[in-house]
Write a protein that holds these residues in place. Structure first.
Motif, PDB file in Angstrom:
ATOM      1  N   CYS A  60     -11.955  26.075 -15.260  1.00  9.63           N
ATOM      2  CA  CYS A  60     -11.502  26.783 -16.448  1.00  9.63           C
ATOM      3  C   CYS A  60     -10.749  25.840 -17.370  1.00  9.63           C
ATOM      4  CB  CYS A  60     -10.627  27.988 -16.075  1.00  9.63           C
ATOM      5  SG  CYS A  60      -9.028  27.584 -15.335  1.00  9.63           S
ATOM      6  N   LEU A  61     -10.504  26.320 -18.566  1.00  5.29           N
ATOM      7  CA  LEU A  61      -9.740  25.605 -19.572  1.00  5.29           C
ATOM      8  C   LEU A  61      -8.497  26.415 -19.890  1.00  5.29           C
ATOM      9  CD1 LEU A  61     -12.746  24.939 -21.955  1.00  5.29           C
ATOM     10  CD2 LEU A  61     -11.601  23.214 -20.536  1.00  5.29           C
ATOM     11  N   VAL A  62      -7.378  25.744 -20.046  1.00  9.39           N
ATOM     12  CA  VAL A  62      -6.129  26.403 -20.421  1.00  9.39           C
ATOM     13  C   VAL A  62      -5.737  25.830 -21.783  1.00  9.39           C
ATOM     14  CG1 VAL A  62      -3.753  26.888 -19.763  1.00  9.39           C
ATOM     15  CG2 VAL A  62      -5.499  26.560 -17.977  1.00  9.39           C
ATOM     16  N   PRO A  63      -5.949  26.587 -22.869  1.00  9.20           N
ATOM     17  CA  PRO A  63      -5.631  26.067 -24.192  1.00  9.20           C
ATOM     18  C   PRO A  63      -4.122  25.948 -24.400  1.00  9.20           C
ATOM     19  CG  PRO A  63      -6.568  28.285 -24.352  1.00  9.20           C
ATOM     20  CD  PRO A  63      -6.554  27.906 -22.908  1.00  9.20           C
ATOM     21  N   ALA A  64      -3.714  24.907 -25.112  1.00 14.35           N
ATOM     22  CA  ALA A  64      -2.289  24.701 -25.395  1.00 14.35           C
ATOM     23  C   ALA A  64      -2.126  23.918 -26.685  1.00 14.35           C
ATOM     24  CB  ALA A  64      -1.614  23.962 -24.242  1.00 14.35           C
ATOM     25  N   SER A  65      -1.028  24.176 -27.361  1.00 16.63           N
ATOM     26  CA  SER A  65      -0.704  23.409 -28.561  1.00 16.63           C
ATOM     27  C   SER A  65       0.226  22.249 -28.229  1.00 16.63           C
ATOM     28  CB  SER A  65      -0.048  24.307 -29.601  1.00 16.63           C
ATOM     29  OG  SER A  65       1.126  24.898 -29.061  1.00 16.63           O
ATOM     30  N   GLU A  66       0.936  22.391 -27.111  1.00 20.68           N
ATOM     31  CA  GLU A  66       1.865  21.354 -26.663  1.00 20.68           C
ATOM     32  C   GLU A  66       2.322  21.697 -25.248  1.00 20.68           C
ATOM     33  OE1 GLU A  66       4.860  21.622 -29.648  1.00 20.68           O
ATOM     34  OE2 GLU A  66       5.483  23.601 -29.023  1.00 20.68           O
ATOM     35  N   LEU A  67       2.926  20.718 -24.599  1.00 24.26           N
ATOM     36  CA  LEU A  67       3.495  20.897 -23.267  1.00 24.26           C
ATOM     37  C   LEU A  67       4.996  20.684 -23.378  1.00 24.26           C
ATOM     38  CD1 LEU A  67       3.448  21.018 -20.118  1.00 24.26           C
ATOM     39  CD2 LEU A  67       3.114  18.541 -20.180  1.00 24.26           C
ATOM     40  N   LEU A  68       5.751  21.601 -22.812  1.00 22.07           N
ATOM     41  CA  LEU A  68       7.200  21.443 -22.722  1.00 22.07           C
ATOM     42  C   LEU A  68       7.520  21.037 -21.292  1.00 22.07           C
ATOM     43  CD1 LEU A  68       8.291  24.596 -24.741  1.00 22.07           C
ATOM     44  CD2 LEU A  68       8.163  22.226 -25.536  1.00 22.07           C
ATOM     45  N   GLY A  83      -1.992  16.088 -33.971  1.00 24.13           N
ATOM     46  CA  GLY A  83      -1.583  17.462 -34.254  1.00 24.13           C
ATOM     47  C   GLY A  83      -2.563  18.527 -33.794  1.00 24.13           C
ATOM     48  N   ASP A  84      -3.690  18.132 -33.243  1.00 28.77           N
ATOM     49  CA  ASP A  84      -4.688  19.098 -32.777  1.00 28.77           C
ATOM     50  C   ASP A  84      -4.203  19.762 -31.492  1.00 28.77           C
ATOM     51  OD1 ASP A  84      -7.048  20.530 -32.737  1.00 28.77           O
ATOM     52  OD2 ASP A  84      -8.346  18.812 -32.344  1.00 28.77           O
ATOM     53  N   TRP A  85      -4.779  20.898 -31.141  1.00 28.52           N
ATOM     54  CA  TRP A  85      -4.484  21.480 -29.852  1.00 28.52           C
ATOM     55  C   TRP A  85      -5.512  20.984 -28.850  1.00 28.52           C
ATOM     56  CZ3 TRP A  85      -8.325  25.128 -28.663  1.00 28.52           C
ATOM     57  CH2 TRP A  85      -8.992  25.688 -29.738  1.00 28.52           C
ATOM     58  N   PHE A  86      -5.304  21.313 -27.588  1.00 28.29           N
ATOM     59  CA  PHE A  86      -6.095  20.719 -26.511  1.00 28.29           C
ATOM     60  C   PHE A  86      -6.236  21.716 -25.374  1.00 28.29           C
ATOM     61  CE2 PHE A  86      -1.638  19.644 -26.236  1.00 28.29           C
ATOM     62  CZ  PHE A  86      -1.311  19.979 -24.939  1.00 28.29           C
ATOM     63  N   TYR A  87      -6.823  21.265 -24.299  1.00 24.46           N
ATOM     64  CA  TYR A  87      -6.996  22.088 -23.103  1.00 24.46           C
ATOM     65  C   TYR A  87      -6.465  21.334 -21.898  1.00 24.46           C
ATOM     66  CZ  TYR A  87     -10.472  24.474 -25.983  1.00 24.46           C
ATOM     67  OH  TYR A  87     -11.110  25.145 -26.985  1.00 24.46           O
ATOM     68  N   LYS A 153       2.339  12.459 -28.811  1.00 21.19           N
ATOM     69  CA  LYS A 153       3.608  12.317 -29.521  1.00 21.19           C
ATOM     70  C   LYS A 153       4.630  13.024 -28.635  1.00 21.19           C
ATOM     71  CE  LYS A 153       4.623  14.953 -33.047  1.00 21.19           C
ATOM     72  NZ  LYS A 153       4.604  15.571 -34.372  1.00 21.19           N
ATOM     73  N   VAL A 154       5.698  12.332 -28.282  1.00 19.55           N
ATOM     74  CA  VAL A 154       6.732  12.897 -27.417  1.00 19.55           C
ATOM     75  C   VAL A 154       8.013  13.010 -28.226  1.00 19.55           C
ATOM     76  CG1 VAL A 154       8.000  12.637 -25.257  1.00 19.55           C
ATOM     77  CG2 VAL A 154       5.663  11.742 -25.427  1.00 19.55           C
ATOM     78  N   THR A 155       8.545  14.239 -28.282  1.00 21.06           N
ATOM     79  CA  THR A 155       9.785  14.458 -29.032  1.00 21.06           C
ATOM     80  C   THR A 155      10.768  15.242 -28.180  1.00 21.06           C
ATOM     81  OG1 THR A 155       8.826  16.430 -30.053  1.00 21.06           O
ATOM     82  CG2 THR A 155       8.714  14.405 -31.319  1.00 21.06           C
ATOM     83  N   PRO A 156      12.049  14.927 -28.268  1.00 22.94           N
ATOM     84  CA  PRO A 156      13.044  15.706 -27.533  1.00 22.94           C
ATOM     85  C   PRO A 156      13.180  17.090 -28.159  1.00 22.94           C
ATOM     86  CG  PRO A 156      14.110  13.984 -28.833  1.00 22.94           C
ATOM     87  CD  PRO A 156      12.632  13.811 -29.003  1.00 22.94           C
ATOM     88  N   VAL A 157      13.524  18.056 -27.317  1.00 25.16           N
ATOM     89  CA  VAL A 157      13.725  19.431 -27.767  1.00 25.16           C
ATOM     90  C   VAL A 157      15.214  19.721 -27.681  1.00 25.16           C
ATOM     91  CG1 VAL A 157      13.218  21.859 -27.292  1.00 25.16           C
ATOM     92  CG2 VAL A 157      11.445  20.115 -26.962  1.00 25.16           C
ATOM     93  N   TYR A 158      15.772  20.206 -28.772  1.00 26.85           N
ATOM     94  CA  TYR A 158      17.193  20.533 -28.820  1.00 26.85           C
ATOM     95  C   TYR A 158      17.342  22.020 -29.118  1.00 26.85           C
ATOM     96  CZ  TYR A 158      17.413  15.521 -29.493  1.00 26.85           C
ATOM     97  OH  TYR A 158      17.243  14.173 -29.360  1.00 26.85           O
ATOM     98  N   GLY A 159      18.371  22.614 -28.591  1.00 26.56           N
ATOM     99  CA  GLY A 159      18.642  24.017 -28.906  1.00 26.56           C
ATOM    100  C   GLY A 159      17.968  24.964 -27.945  1.00 26.56           C
ATOM    101  N   ARG A 160      18.062  26.223 -28.272  1.00 20.64           N
ATOM    102  CA  ARG A 160      17.537  27.286 -27.411  1.00 20.64           C
ATOM    103  C   ARG A 160      16.049  27.532 -27.678  1.00 20.64           C
ATOM    104  NH1 ARG A 160      19.999  31.596 -25.619  1.00 20.64           N
ATOM    105  NH2 ARG A 160      21.950  31.161 -24.698  1.00 20.64           N
ATOM    106  N   GLN A 161      15.358  27.946 -26.671  1.00 21.25           N
ATOM    107  CA  GLN A 161      13.977  28.399 -26.729  1.00 21.25           C
ATOM    108  C   GLN A 161      13.033  27.386 -27.361  1.00 21.25           C
ATOM    109  OE1 GLN A 161      13.985  32.419 -28.112  1.00 21.25           O
ATOM    110  NE2 GLN A 161      15.114  32.982 -26.290  1.00 21.25           N
ATOM    111  N   GLY A 162      13.304  26.115 -27.118  1.00 19.71           N
ATOM    112  CA  GLY A 162      12.372  25.074 -27.538  1.00 19.71           C
ATOM    113  C   GLY A 162      12.378  24.784 -29.027  1.00 19.71           C
TER     114      GLY A 162
END
Length: 168
Positions: A60-68, A83-87, A153-162
């Motif tokens: 199967c494929l699991v579509p995602a726009s990004e991974l946290l 900037g594209d989404w992936f599986y 592209k790897v970016t840090p996440v700051y704040g609540r809920q990503g």
């Protein structure tokens, strides 16, 4: 299709849309994340090591726009540089008497972009390789291999809920 971020801190058994073959057709279904543990009382497993395996069916494929992903107390957002989404490459299992129909995601060694944050990463497929994965027409080793440096592209996440914002 609306594609959302995939958070590794998501509760086990959260339902998510996956894409799989149904006879000659392709279908989108919502399944629980995580396979039944081998022993009673163990935690369900959500990730499966891909090396040395073939996966002739139930792909199967699991579509995602990004991974946290959280590491060393910090959360990072992994997205494709373009900037594209992936599986994510995944496998699914039919329901049993004791467990619902569910899916897991395959892992492989991290590519150069992800290696500073994780030893292994979830197997990422581009949109143009999605049908090769579902149809089993290309050897697994040709599809599930680390992507070239600069893919993520790897970016840090700051704040609540990503919510990504600059630190104060």
């Amino acid at each position: 299709m609306k594609v959302k971020a995939f958070d590794l801190d998501t509760p086990i058994d959260e339902r998510r849309v996956i894409i799989r073959r149904h006879g000659e057709d392709v279908e989108m279904v919502e399944l629980s994340w995580g396979f039944q543990p081998r022993e009673v009382g163990d935690r369900p497993f959500t990730l499966v090591r891909a090396e040395g395996r073939v996966f002739p069916t139930h792909r199967c494929l699991v579509p995602a726009s990004e991974l946290l992903h959280r590491t060393n107390g910090k959360q990072y957002r992994f997205s494709l540089s373009d900037g594209d989404w992936f599986y994510f490459a995944g496998i699914w299992r039919p329901a049993t008497r004791d467990w619902p129909e569910a899916y897991a995601i395959l892992t492989m060694p991290a590519n150069a972009d992800a290696a500073p944050f994780m030893e292994r990463q979830m197997a990422v497929l581009s949109r143009d390789s999605r049908m090769a994965w579902l149809d089993s027409k290309v050897p697994v080793g040709e599809l599930l291999r680390p992507l070239p440096t600069g893919t993520f592209k790897v970016t840090p996440v700051y704040g609540r809920q990503g919510a990504a914002r600059a630190p104060a």
